[in-house]
Design a protein around this motif. Structure first.
Motif, short mmCIF file in Angstrom:
data_model
loop_
_atom_site.label_atom_id
_atom_site.label_comp_id
_atom_site.label_asym_id
_atom_site.label_seq_id
_atom_site.Cartn_x
_atom_site.Cartn_y
_atom_site.Cartn_z
N SER A 118 0.83 -1.21 0.00
CA SER A 118 0.00 0.00 0.00
C SER A 118 0.86 1.26 0.00
O SER A 118 0.68 2.15 -0.83
N ILE A 119 1.81 1.32 0.92
CA ILE A 119 2.63 2.53 0.98
C ILE A 119 3.60 2.59 -0.18
O ILE A 119 3.91 3.67 -0.70
N VAL A 120 4.09 1.43 -0.64
CA VAL A 120 4.97 1.41 -1.82
C VAL A 120 4.22 1.97 -3.03
O VAL A 120 4.79 2.74 -3.82
N GLY A 121 2.96 1.60 -3.18
CA GLY A 121 2.18 2.10 -4.30
C GLY A 121 2.06 3.62 -4.27
O GLY A 121 2.21 4.28 -5.30
N VAL A 122 1.79 4.17 -3.10
CA VAL A 122 1.69 5.62 -2.98
C VAL A 122 3.03 6.27 -3.28
O VAL A 122 3.11 7.28 -4.00
N ILE A 123 4.10 5.71 -2.73
CA ILE A 123 5.43 6.29 -2.93
C ILE A 123 5.77 6.35 -4.42
O ILE A 123 6.22 7.38 -4.93
N PHE A 124 5.57 5.26 -5.13
CA PHE A 124 5.97 5.22 -6.53
C PHE A 124 5.04 5.99 -7.45
O PHE A 124 5.47 6.51 -8.48
N ARG A 125 3.77 6.10 -7.06
CA ARG A 125 2.83 6.79 -7.95
C ARG A 125 2.71 8.28 -7.65
O ARG A 125 2.38 9.05 -8.56
N GLU A 126 2.98 8.70 -6.41
CA GLU A 126 2.60 10.05 -6.03
C GLU A 126 3.74 10.96 -5.59
O GLU A 126 3.59 12.18 -5.66
N VAL A 127 4.84 10.42 -5.10
CA VAL A 127 5.92 11.28 -4.60
C VAL A 127 6.68 11.85 -5.79
O VAL A 127 7.38 11.11 -6.51
N PRO A 128 6.60 13.15 -6.06
CA PRO A 128 7.14 13.71 -7.30
C PRO A 128 8.67 13.77 -7.35
O PRO A 128 9.24 13.86 -8.43
N PHE A 129 9.31 13.72 -6.21
CA PHE A 129 10.77 13.84 -6.16
C PHE A 129 11.43 12.53 -5.75
O PHE A 129 12.54 12.52 -5.23
N LEU A 130 10.74 11.42 -5.98
CA LEU A 130 11.19 10.11 -5.49
C LEU A 130 12.63 9.81 -5.86
O LEU A 130 13.44 9.39 -5.02
N TRP A 131 12.99 10.03 -7.13
CA TRP A 131 14.31 9.63 -7.60
C TRP A 131 15.41 10.59 -7.16
O TRP A 131 16.58 10.36 -7.43
N GLU A 132 15.03 11.65 -6.48
CA GLU A 132 16.03 12.57 -5.92
C GLU A 132 16.36 12.26 -4.46
O GLU A 132 17.29 12.84 -3.89
N ILE A 133 15.61 11.36 -3.85
CA ILE A 133 15.84 11.01 -2.45
C ILE A 133 17.11 10.16 -2.35
O ILE A 133 17.21 9.12 -3.00
N PRO A 134 18.10 10.59 -1.58
CA PRO A 134 19.36 9.84 -1.50
C PRO A 134 19.19 8.38 -1.15
O PRO A 134 19.89 7.51 -1.69
N ALA A 135 18.26 8.05 -0.26
CA ALA A 135 18.08 6.66 0.15
C ALA A 135 17.63 5.78 -1.00
O ALA A 135 17.94 4.58 -1.03
N VAL A 136 16.90 6.35 -1.96
CA VAL A 136 16.46 5.57 -3.11
C VAL A 136 17.65 5.19 -3.98
O VAL A 136 17.80 4.04 -4.40
N GLU A 137 18.52 6.14 -4.23
CA GLU A 137 19.72 5.86 -5.02
C GLU A 137 20.63 4.87 -4.30
O GLU A 137 21.22 3.98 -4.92
N GLN A 138 20.73 4.99 -2.99
CA GLN A 138 21.55 4.07 -2.22
C GLN A 138 21.00 2.65 -2.29
O GLN A 138 21.75 1.68 -2.42
N ALA A 139 19.68 2.51 -2.20
CA ALA A 139 19.06 1.19 -2.28
C ALA A 139 19.26 0.58 -3.66
O ALA A 139 19.55 -0.62 -3.78
N ARG A 140 19.10 1.39 -4.69
CA ARG A 140 19.33 0.90 -6.05
C ARG A 140 20.77 0.42 -6.21
O ARG A 140 21.04 -0.63 -6.80
N GLY A 141 21.71 1.19 -5.67
CA GLY A 141 23.11 0.81 -5.76
C GLY A 141 23.39 -0.49 -5.04
O GLY A 141 24.14 -1.35 -5.55
N LEU A 142 22.79 -0.68 -3.86
CA LEU A 142 23.00 -1.91 -3.11
C LEU A 142 22.45 -3.12 -3.86
O LEU A 142 23.11 -4.18 -3.93
N LEU A 143 21.26 -2.99 -4.42
CA LEU A 143 20.68 -4.11 -5.16
C LEU A 143 21.49 -4.43 -6.40
O LEU A 143 21.62 -5.60 -6.79
N LEU A 144 22.05 -3.41 -7.04
CA LEU A 144 22.92 -3.67 -8.19
C LEU A 144 24.20 -4.38 -7.75
O LEU A 144 24.69 -5.28 -8.45
N GLU A 145 24.73 -4.01 -6.60
CA GLU A 145 25.92 -4.70 -6.09
C GLU A 145 25.62 -6.18 -5.88
O GLU A 145 26.46 -7.05 -6.20
N VAL A 146 24.45 -6.48 -5.35
CA VAL A 146 24.05 -7.88 -5.16
C VAL A 146 23.97 -8.60 -6.50
O VAL A 146 24.41 -9.74 -6.64
N ALA A 147 23.42 -7.93 -7.51
CA ALA A 147 23.30 -8.54 -8.83
C ALA A 147 24.67 -8.82 -9.44
O ALA A 147 24.90 -9.91 -10.01
#
Length: 216
Positions: A118-147
């Motif tokens: 529920s909250i993930v849906g709101v975050i991805f659909r409604e937060v206009p600056f989502l991709w500018e949040i440092p924690a989002v970039e950090q999480a993406r980087g961590l998941l890529l490291e795992v890959a």
């Protein structure tokens, strides 16, 4: 045309160090998360959050300069919980037979997203600056490291050529997007288990396309 970046801060003024202040801080973040999940981004106001948290508005502004910084902190907390769920499944995935490991990993991602859909849906659909949040970039980087780490381990274990970095990046990105789509807008004709198995098969097929013919 390039999207204009936000001009407001996306981080707290400060983080609490004392136990009482930490409880106040967490109450504010949790209240904001409940409002965000139930009413959406536009309906969230700092006054509503302070009321629900049971604190004065001055206490909220002591930590958060604006609504956006509070939402960014909510996103950070959601991502931390999501990543903690994935870390808890690392041992299970590592213990799976090689042919089942990717399915187990995708199932873990699916479950972690579904748990907070529920909250993930709101975050991805409604937060206009989502991709500018440092924690989002950090999480993406961590998941890529795992890959990338998974790619390297597989190449050594089964003596195949390395899947190119760009392919790993695209596989990881497309897998994440596919899981989000399947969880947030589940197709009624396909059970989650079918989608997880099919996605794992696609990823494994691409990862195994480049055998090392020079290996003895």
């Amino acid at each position: 045309m390039a999207r204009k970046r936000t001009t407001f801060p996306l981080h707290p003024r400060k983080r609490p160090t004392q136990a009482r202040a930490q409880r106040t801080y967490l109450a504010i973040v949790q209240a904001g998360a409940r409002i965000l999940e139930r009413r959406g981004y536009e309906a969230l106001t700092t006054n509503h959050v302070a009321d629900l948290a049971g604190v004065g508005i001055a206490s909220l502004y002591e930590y958060f300069p604006n609504k956006q910084s509070l939402v960014a902190e909510i996103v950070r907390h959601v991502l931390e919980e999501f990543l903690a769920d994935l870390r808890a499944n690392v041992t299970l995935v590592a213990a799976s037979p090689h042919e089942d490991a990717m399915r187990a990993w995708i199932a873990a991602i699916f479950a972690a997203v579904h748990k907070r859909r529920s909250i993930v849906g709101v975050i991805f659909r409604e937060v206009p600056f989502l991709w500018e949040i440092p924690a989002v970039e950090q999480a993406r980087g961590l998941l890529l490291e795992v890959a990338f780490a998974s790619r390297d381990l597989r190449a050594r274990a089964v003596r195949t050529a390395m899947v190119p970095d760009a392919t790993v990046y695209l596989l990881a990105t497309m897998t994440g997007a596919a899981v989000l789509e399947a969880v947030l807008r589940p197709p009624p004709q396909y059970a989650p288990e079918v989608l997880i198995a099919s996605l794992a098969e696609i990823v494994n097929r691409v990862r195994g396309e480049r055998p090392d013919r020079t290996a003895s």
